[in-house]
Design a protein around this motif. Structure first.
Motif, PDB file in Angstrom:
ATOM      1  N   LYS A   1      47.644  43.995  40.485  1.00 32.17           N
ATOM      2  CA  LYS A   1      47.438  42.706  41.145  1.00 32.17           C
ATOM      3  C   LYS A   1      48.697  41.889  41.328  1.00 32.17           C
ATOM      4  O   LYS A   1      48.680  40.833  41.950  1.00 32.17           O
ATOM      5  CB  LYS A   1      46.427  41.880  40.345  1.00 32.17           C
ATOM      6  N   SER A   2      49.791  42.348  40.725  1.00 33.31           N
ATOM      7  CA  SER A   2      51.054  41.604  40.832  1.00 33.31           C
ATOM      8  C   SER A   2      52.200  42.560  40.569  1.00 33.31           C
ATOM      9  O   SER A   2      51.985  43.741  40.298  1.00 33.31           O
ATOM     10  CB  SER A   2      51.086  40.476  39.806  1.00 33.31           C
ATOM     11  N   CYS A   3      53.431  42.031  40.608  1.00 32.87           N
ATOM     12  CA  CYS A   3      54.605  42.864  40.346  1.00 32.87           C
ATOM     13  C   CYS A   3      54.701  43.200  38.862  1.00 32.87           C
ATOM     14  O   CYS A   3      55.530  43.978  38.445  1.00 32.87           O
ATOM     15  CB  CYS A   3      55.867  42.136  40.788  1.00 32.87           C
ATOM     16  N   GLY A   4      53.835  42.576  38.097  1.00 33.27           N
ATOM     17  CA  GLY A   4      53.923  42.724  36.646  1.00 33.27           C
ATOM     18  C   GLY A   4      53.920  41.351  35.999  1.00 33.27           C
ATOM     19  O   GLY A   4      53.716  41.224  34.796  1.00 33.27           O
ATOM     20  N   CYS A   5      54.128  40.300  36.841  1.00 40.43           N
ATOM     21  CA  CYS A   5      54.213  38.941  36.304  1.00 40.43           C
ATOM     22  C   CYS A   5      52.866  38.474  35.748  1.00 40.43           C
ATOM     23  O   CYS A   5      52.814  37.756  34.762  1.00 40.43           O
ATOM     24  CB  CYS A   5      54.772  37.965  37.336  1.00 40.43           C
ATOM     25  N   LEU A   6      51.771  38.927  36.375  1.00 42.37           N
ATOM     26  CA  LEU A   6      50.435  38.554  35.874  1.00 42.37           C
ATOM     27  C   LEU A   6      50.210  39.156  34.496  1.00 42.37           C
ATOM     28  O   LEU A   6      49.734  38.493  33.589  1.00 42.37           O
ATOM     29  CB  LEU A   6      49.356  39.083  36.810  1.00 42.37           C
TER      30      LEU A   6
ATOM     31  N   LEU B   1      55.416  42.316  48.450  1.00 38.06           N
ATOM     32  CA  LEU B   1      56.065  41.093  47.980  1.00 38.06           C
ATOM     33  C   LEU B   1      55.055  40.323  47.118  1.00 38.06           C
ATOM     34  O   LEU B   1      53.952  40.033  47.552  1.00 38.06           O
ATOM     35  CB  LEU B   1      56.513  40.232  49.163  1.00 38.06           C
ATOM     36  N   CYS B   2      55.494  40.019  45.905  1.00 36.76           N
ATOM     37  CA  CYS B   2      54.627  39.291  44.982  1.00 36.76           C
ATOM     38  C   CYS B   2      54.792  37.780  45.192  1.00 36.76           C
ATOM     39  O   CYS B   2      55.836  37.323  45.654  1.00 36.76           O
ATOM     40  CB  CYS B   2      54.992  39.680  43.556  1.00 36.76           C
ATOM     41  N   GLU B   3      53.778  37.028  44.851  1.00 30.95           N
ATOM     42  CA  GLU B   3      53.838  35.554  44.962  1.00 30.95           C
ATOM     43  C   GLU B   3      55.011  34.962  44.198  1.00 30.95           C
ATOM     44  O   GLU B   3      55.511  33.897  44.526  1.00 30.95           O
ATOM     45  CB  GLU B   3      52.542  34.939  44.417  1.00 30.95           C
ATOM     46  N   CYS B   4      55.431  35.640  43.138  1.00 27.83           N
ATOM     47  CA  CYS B   4      56.526  35.121  42.315  1.00 27.83           C
ATOM     48  C   CYS B   4      57.888  35.379  42.952  1.00 27.83           C
ATOM     49  O   CYS B   4      58.901  34.915  42.465  1.00 27.83           O
ATOM     50  CB  CYS B   4      56.475  35.724  40.916  1.00 27.83           C
ATOM     51  N   GLY B   5      57.914  36.171  44.065  1.00 23.79           N
ATOM     52  CA  GLY B   5      59.182  36.415  44.749  1.00 23.79           C
ATOM     53  C   GLY B   5      59.771  37.793  44.504  1.00 23.79           C
ATOM     54  O   GLY B   5      60.733  38.179  45.150  1.00 23.79           O
TER      55      GLY B   5
END
Ligand SMILES: [Zn+2]
Length: 149
Positions: A51-56, A31-35
């Motif tokens: 490091k993220s779902c791709g949002c970073l 689960l990414c911080e962005c949801g």
């Protein structure tokens, strides 16, 4: 053994559960911080490769594009060209700067000085459209600030 990372957080990603493996590499649902949920190889998490779902990454792309716009506009150039809503012949999505790749994913881009800036790759066309619109809005915001729009 391989469940020791469940519940742990790697950068923006919290490991939820192991969902399988491929070529002897474990894959985890995170689960990414962005949801957003995403599936990542264990090694990609532990080596900080992902490091993220791709949002970073998308954020990075957007910032790169915006910085390019600022440089471009500081040169004082063609507003009519970048504001043109005309779609290229190869565009099949109906949205400027949004293209579907061969693998079915959607790619958002923004062009400046004949250079193409990637805004990220998305599963849904809606998300790609959103990324493109966000980049456009930021560009327009900047142009208004400069009194160019
Ligand atoms: Zn995310």
């Amino acid at each position: 053994m391989s469940d020791d990372i469940i519940g742990k957080k790697f950068n923006r990603l919290t490991v939820i559960e192991k969902i399988g493996s491929k070529n002897r590499h474990s894959i985890y649902k995170c689960l990414c911080e962005c949801g957003n949920y995403t599936e990542v190889y264990r090694s990609s998490l532990t080596t900080n490769d992902i490091k993220s779902c791709g949002c970073l990454r998308d954020q990075f792309y957007k910032e790169t594009a915006i910085n390019a716009i600022k440089k471009y506009q500081a040169d004082g150039t063609n507003i009519a060209y970048i504001k043109s809503t005309k779609l290229s012949k190869s565009n099949k999505s109906g949205v400027k700067g949004v293209y579907q790749k061969k693998n079915g994913k959607w790619c958002a881009q923004i062009m400046f000085k004949r250079k193409c800036y990637n805004l990220g790759t998305f599963i849904n066309k809606e998300d790609a459209t959103k990324a493109r619109k966000e980049a456009e809005e930021k560009r327009d915001e900047y142009l208004r600030e400069k009194g160019l729009l």
